[in-house]
Design an enzyme around this catalytic site. Structure first.
Site, PDB file in Angstrom:
ATOM      1  N   LEU A 120       0.876  -1.163   0.000  1.00  0.00           N
ATOM      2  CA  LEU A 120       0.000   0.000   0.000  1.00  0.00           C
ATOM      3  C   LEU A 120       0.912   1.210   0.000  1.00  0.00           C
ATOM      4  O   LEU A 120       1.885   1.245   0.764  1.00  0.00           O
ATOM      5  CB  LEU A 120      -0.913   0.013   1.231  1.00  0.00           C
ATOM      6  CG  LEU A 120      -2.067  -0.993   1.246  1.00  0.00           C
ATOM      7  CD1 LEU A 120      -2.742  -1.000   2.607  1.00  0.00           C
ATOM      8  CD2 LEU A 120      -3.086  -0.666   0.159  1.00  0.00           C
ATOM      9  N   ASP A 121       0.623   2.198  -0.829  1.00  0.00           N
ATOM     10  CA  ASP A 121       1.541   3.327  -0.907  1.00  0.00           C
ATOM     11  C   ASP A 121       1.449   4.208   0.333  1.00  0.00           C
ATOM     12  O   ASP A 121       0.614   4.000   1.219  1.00  0.00           O
ATOM     13  CB  ASP A 121       1.325   4.125  -2.198  1.00  0.00           C
ATOM     14  CG  ASP A 121      -0.036   4.802  -2.275  1.00  0.00           C
ATOM     15  OD1 ASP A 121      -0.568   5.207  -1.231  1.00  0.00           O
ATOM     16  OD2 ASP A 121      -0.567   4.931  -3.393  1.00  0.00           O
ATOM     17  N   LEU A 122       2.313   5.207   0.393  1.00  0.00           N
ATOM     18  CA  LEU A 122       2.471   6.051   1.572  1.00  0.00           C
ATOM     19  C   LEU A 122       1.149   6.654   2.030  1.00  0.00           C
ATOM     20  O   LEU A 122       0.854   6.721   3.227  1.00  0.00           O
ATOM     21  CB  LEU A 122       3.477   7.167   1.259  1.00  0.00           C
ATOM     22  CG  LEU A 122       3.854   8.118   2.400  1.00  0.00           C
ATOM     23  CD1 LEU A 122       4.720   7.411   3.428  1.00  0.00           C
ATOM     24  CD2 LEU A 122       4.598   9.332   1.838  1.00  0.00           C
ATOM     25  N   SER A 123       0.331   7.095   1.094  1.00  0.00           N
ATOM     26  CA  SER A 123      -0.905   7.808   1.425  1.00  0.00           C
ATOM     27  C   SER A 123      -2.108   6.894   1.585  1.00  0.00           C
ATOM     28  O   SER A 123      -3.204   7.369   1.902  1.00  0.00           O
ATOM     29  CB  SER A 123      -1.199   8.860   0.340  1.00  0.00           C
ATOM     30  OG  SER A 123      -0.140   9.780   0.237  1.00  0.00           O
ATOM     31  N   SER A 124      -1.924   5.602   1.349  1.00  0.00           N
ATOM     32  CA  SER A 124      -3.039   4.657   1.454  1.00  0.00           C
ATOM     33  C   SER A 124      -3.019   3.971   2.811  1.00  0.00           C
ATOM     34  O   SER A 124      -2.003   3.937   3.500  1.00  0.00           O
ATOM     35  CB  SER A 124      -2.961   3.620   0.335  1.00  0.00           C
ATOM     36  OG  SER A 124      -3.036   4.242  -0.938  1.00  0.00           O
TER      37      SER A 124
END
Length: 282
Positions: A120-124
């Site tokens: 999951l990316d940084l903002s997710s």
């Protein structure tokens, strides 16, 4: 000196004498994923019986001693799986070259070495599967599983709803083919809309890129399920282990025969089960 590693019989050899591939054994030990194990070997960081081995396809047996970076390979542990609510602002990696906080910096103490299943990316935020078994990780991530991953997505803007219909069949964005998505509008307000989006094979920032192409900007993205596993009532930062019976019931009928045998066999190698069998025998 450590005892030789007890290697299981493999599905392709049919004989313990032939052993199994070195990269596969390293991944099963939980040190790395299968690809990560291959990179370790190719970098000359793995020795078998004191000699550097450079081919991931090398077969090893129960008589061989394997060391990674000078450390004897740990014995293969039972396959285990955890559900974790990844908070926003953390990267899904063991180490970050930019010095940002990682998922593993925030996990509770006392857990074994774990690897993420996908990212999951940084903002997710939301559901992230964690496992101690590199082989299980590789299988869970493989596109052939066909597992649906669902997300709750909040986005701002004026959407091109015709684009949503195209997304259901798969589209190209910036020359890259995106897989089909299921898109349901859950609610809308003056400034935002909530969606439930499902996909079976995700690419980097795929949902964000698809929504941008529809004229919307994602401002919150929460993964709520990964195949049969659900986020449920977990709160940001929570982590809970999937019970062994649930793990067998959920994936035992879907995974390759050799892995299924391994998951079933793990029931008999767990310390609790060993003690129970000893008590029954006595």
């Amino acid at each position: 000196m450590s005892n030789p590693i007890d290697l299981p019989e493999t599905e392709d050899s049919g004989s313990v004498n032939r052993g199994q591939r070195l990269a596969k054994l390293i991944s099963r030990s939980g040190i790395e994923s299968r690809r990560g194990a291959e990179r370790l070997i190719e970098a000359g960081r793995v020795k078998v019986n004191g000699a550097v081995v450079l081919s991931p396809a090398t077969n090893v047996t129960q008589r061989d001693r394997i060391a990674v970076d000078g450390q004897i390979l740990p014995e293969v542990e039972p396959s285990r799986l955890w559900l974790h609510y990844k908070p926003r602002g953390l990267v899904t990696t063991a180490r970050d070259e930019k010095g940002r906080d990682t998922v593993f910096d925030r996990l509770p103490s006392g857990l074994p070495r774990l690897m993420p299943v996908g990212r999951l990316d940084l903002s997710s935020e939301g559901l992230l599967l964690l496992t101690n078994d590199g082989e299980l990780k590789s299988w869970l991530e493989h596109p052939s599983t066909g597992w649906m991953r669902k997300y709750r997505v909040r986005a701002f803007g004026n959407p091109d709803t015709a684009w949503f219909e195209e997304l259901k069949n798969g589209v190209r964005i910036d020359g890259q083919l995106m897989g089909p998505m299921t898109i349901d509008i859950d609610s809308r307000s003056k400034n935002n809309m909530w969606f439930t989006i499902g996909l079976r094979q995700g690419r980097n920032r795929e949902i964000r890129r698809a929504m941008e192409a529809a004229g919307m900007m994602v401002n919150r993205l929460i993964r709520v399920s990964y195949g049969p596993f659900r986020l449920g009532q977990l709160k940001p930062g929570d982590v809970t282990e999937v019970r062994r019976k649930v793990l067998r019931d959920q994936i035992g009928h879907m995974i390759p025969v050799a892995m299924a045998q391994k998951v079933r066999a793990d029931r008999n190698t767990h310390p609790k089960q060993k003690k129970q069998r000893q008590r029954r025998r006595s």
